[in-house]
Motif scaffolding. Structure first.
Motif: not given
Length: 94
Positions: A10-11, A15-16, A19-23
């Motif tokens: 779940g964690i 993250s998957i 993370m693309p949006y955060a990057i």
């Protein structure tokens, strides 16, 4: 042990997905963040819909006895995506 592994998955899944949006968010101008994020989301969703619609027919047409080649193709595309990430500039914001 099963519950612990489910928590770990779940964690990792969260993250998957995040993370693309955060990057991307750290590399975009804040004034047009919503527009760029919307376009990025379209470029995520449309390929998923296309693959979900077409990949069964492609698998039957090109790899009827060796479906593992579908995974090899997916791995190659993922490697290309990883190489494309080298073009995203680092801003130093963490």
């Amino acid at each position: 042990m099963l519950v612990l592994s489910e928590i770990g998955v779940g964690i990792a899944w969260a993250s998957i997905l995040a993370m693309p949006y955060a990057i991307l968010a750290s590399s975009l101008p804040q004034a047009k963040l919503g527009i760029y994020m919307g376009l990025f989301n379209v470029f995520i969703v449309v390929p998923q819909l296309l693959v979900a619609t077409v990949m069964g027919s492609v698998l039957k047409a090109f790899f009827p006895t060796e479906p593992i080649w579908t995974m090899a193709f997916a791995a190659a595309v993922m490697a290309l995506a990883a190489l494309a990430m080298l073009r995203v500039p680092e801003t130093g914001n963490a």
